[in-house]
Design an enzyme around this catalytic site. Structure first.
Site, PDB file in Angstrom:
ATOM      1  N   LYS A  67      -2.653  72.722-100.666  1.00  0.00           N
ATOM      2  CA  LYS A  67      -2.485  71.638 -99.839  1.00  0.00           C
ATOM      3  C   LYS A  67      -0.869  71.912 -99.404  1.00  0.00           C
ATOM      4  CE  LYS A  67      -1.120  66.981 -98.164  1.00  0.00           C
ATOM      5  NZ  LYS A  67      -1.208  66.127 -98.578  1.00  0.00           N
ATOM      6  N   GLU A 118      -3.439  78.298-107.050  1.00  0.00           N
ATOM      7  CA  GLU A 118      -3.822  76.129-107.351  1.00  0.00           C
ATOM      8  C   GLU A 118      -5.246  76.250-107.418  1.00  0.00           C
ATOM      9  OE1 GLU A 118      -2.123  73.895-107.483  1.00  0.00           O
ATOM     10  OE2 GLU A 118       0.034  74.215-106.793  1.00  0.00           O
ATOM     11  N   LYS A 125      -5.821  72.737 -96.947  1.00  0.00           N
ATOM     12  CA  LYS A 125      -5.100  71.937 -95.940  1.00  0.00           C
ATOM     13  C   LYS A 125      -3.716  72.728 -94.946  1.00  0.00           C
ATOM     14  CE  LYS A 125      -3.906  67.017 -95.932  1.00  0.00           C
ATOM     15  NZ  LYS A 125      -3.895  66.147 -95.982  1.00  0.00           N
ATOM     16  N   TYR A 172     -10.561  65.090 -87.059  1.00  0.00           N
ATOM     17  CA  TYR A 172     -11.209  63.467 -86.675  1.00  0.00           C
ATOM     18  C   TYR A 172     -11.527  63.791 -85.546  1.00  0.00           C
ATOM     19  CZ  TYR A 172      -6.731  62.553 -89.493  1.00  0.00           C
ATOM     20  OH  TYR A 172      -5.906  62.972 -90.609  1.00  0.00           O
TER      21      TYR A 172
HETATM   22  C1  PBG Z   1      -1.444  62.901 -98.440  1.00  0.00           C
HETATM   23  C2  PBG Z   1      -1.472  63.108 -97.146  1.00  0.00           C
HETATM   24  C3  PBG Z   1      -1.268  63.732 -95.463  1.00  0.00           C
HETATM   25  C4  PBG Z   1      -2.158  64.205 -94.529  1.00  0.00           C
HETATM   26  C5  PBG Z   1      -3.426  63.485 -96.204  1.00  0.00           C
HETATM   27  N1  PBG Z   1      -3.095  63.390 -97.182  1.00  0.00           N
HETATM   28  C6  PBG Z   1      -0.163  63.905 -95.321  1.00  0.00           C
HETATM   29  C7  PBG Z   1       1.004  64.975 -95.900  1.00  0.00           C
HETATM   30  O1  PBG Z   1       1.071  65.406 -97.034  1.00  0.00           O
HETATM   31  O2  PBG Z   1       2.112  64.463 -95.702  1.00  0.00           O
HETATM   32  C8  PBG Z   1      -2.463  65.048 -93.647  1.00  0.00           C
HETATM   33  C9  PBG Z   1      -3.441  64.086 -92.797  1.00  0.00           C
HETATM   34  C10 PBG Z   1      -3.804  65.014 -91.427  1.00  0.00           C
HETATM   35  O3  PBG Z   1      -2.083  65.305 -91.083  1.00  0.00           O
HETATM   36  O4  PBG Z   1      -4.040  64.694 -90.888  1.00  0.00           O
HETATM   37  N2  PBG Z   1      -1.335  61.735 -98.660  1.00  0.00           N
END
Ligand code: PBG
Length: 324
Positions: A194, A231, A246, A311
């Site tokens: 992530k 990771e 992600k 989405y």
């Molecule tokens: C953190 C989390 C985030 C997203 C999902 N889980 C935001 C971040 O890490 O700042 C982002 C998802 C998206 O942008 O659609 N719990």
């Protein structure tokens, strides 16, 4: 000339026959925001078409997704009150745990109800973990909170916990807590790779984030491909049942690496900013919205995602069903 690749592109039927990648509704997962205290759904301005749900509209959207054959939903809670420890995350009556119970009751066996396991929606400082005396994110203290949060979510009936906080050791910590509490059957999705991405911008509005600063001490540097692969290996070694990359579209190389090396399913998250970019360009008439939606998700699957959080999940499931 003997070799003419265009032969296989000549008709819609031929193109369909030789397509290497197909997107199926069962591999789509719909992220949903559920906000405490709402009696009606509330639009999110930076994500046209996406709302903060009240419990009733969440139930309806889950029933719709299930009817369309969508594979799962990922729930995010937006609480009314936040504090330094993110207490709402572990409260059995906290919005996410309440919503999970309602979602599981609504969904039955039709799709997999998943929950975001991270503190950022519940902390007043907006970080994904708790802070130490100097205001830095405290990795190991955060793990203690994640353990409790995991057990609370499993007790609420979550069928897959999405560990998105990017603390070191989070998969092992939550696995251990769940097993100690008797939840050996509850699977974990490790948000392995992530990245600290600008494309989460609209999500911050969606969850009314209070974050000052950024998450660069725990999320990955967008410059790093090998570290993403590392990771993935770490999360697998800690017992992740599924791993995540992600965002998706700017990280297809990382996704392809993960798909090649991971012994467990690899999912990817088409994040809020990816959605917002398509919507904004389409609203200006600059791109063909439907084609862009399908192309974006197809590219993520082509790169190696076994499933995609998007989405567009319900909408795309509907359009795929109408064309086959
Ligand atoms: C953190 C989390 C985030 C997203 C999902 N889980 C935001 C971040 O890490 O700042 C982002 C998802 C998206 O942008 O659609 N719990």
């Amino acid at each position: 000339m003997i070799i003419r690749p265009r032969r296989l592109r000549a008709s819609p039927a031929m193109r369909r026959l030789v397509a290497e990648t197909r997107v199926h509704p069962s591999q789509l997962i719909l992220p949903m925001f559920v906000r405490e205290g709402l009696s009606e759904p509330l639009p999110i301005s930076s994500m046209p078409g996406v709302v903060q749900h009240c419990l009733d509209s969440m139930r309806r959207a889950i029933a719709e997704a299930a009817a369309l054959g969508v594979g799962g939903v990922m729930l995010f809670g937006v609480p009314e009150h936040r504090d330094a420890l993110g207490s709402g995350a572990t409260d059995p009556e906290g919005i996410l745990n309440l919503a999970t119970r309602a979602a599981v009751a609504e969904a039955g066996d039709a799709l997999v109800v998943q929950t975001d396991l991270c503190l950022d929606e519940f902390t007043d400082h907006g970080h994904c973990g708790v802070l130490d005396a100097r205001g830095r994110v405290d990795n190991d203290a955060s793990l203690e909170r994640y353990r409790d949060m995991g057990v609370a979510q499993a007790e609420a009936g979550s069928q897959l916990l999405g560990l998105s906080g990017m603390m070191d050791g989070q998969v092992a910590a939550v696995r251990n807590a769940l097993d100690s509490a008797g939840f050996t059957e509850t699977p974990l999705l490790g948000y392995a790779a992530k990245y600290a991405s600008a494309f989460y911008g609209p999500f911050r509005e969606a969850v009314q984030s209070t974050l000052q600063g950024d998450r660069r001490t725990y999320q990955l540097d967008p410059a790093n491909r090998r570290e993403g692969a590392r990771e993935v290996l770490i999360d697998v070694a800690e017992g992740a049942d599924v791993v995540m990359v992600k965002p998706a579209m700017s990280y297809l190389d990382v996704l392809a690496d993960a798909s090649a090396s991971s012994p467990v399913p690899v999912w990817a998250y088409q994040v809020s900013g990816e959605y917002a970019m398509i919507e904004a360009a389409a609203a200006n008439g600059w791109i063909d919205r439907e084609r862009a939606v399908l192309e974006s998700v197809t590219s993520i699957v082509r790169a190696g995602a076994d499933a995609v959080l998007t989405y567009y999940a319900s909408e795309l499931a509907r359009s795929i069903r109408s064309t086959v």
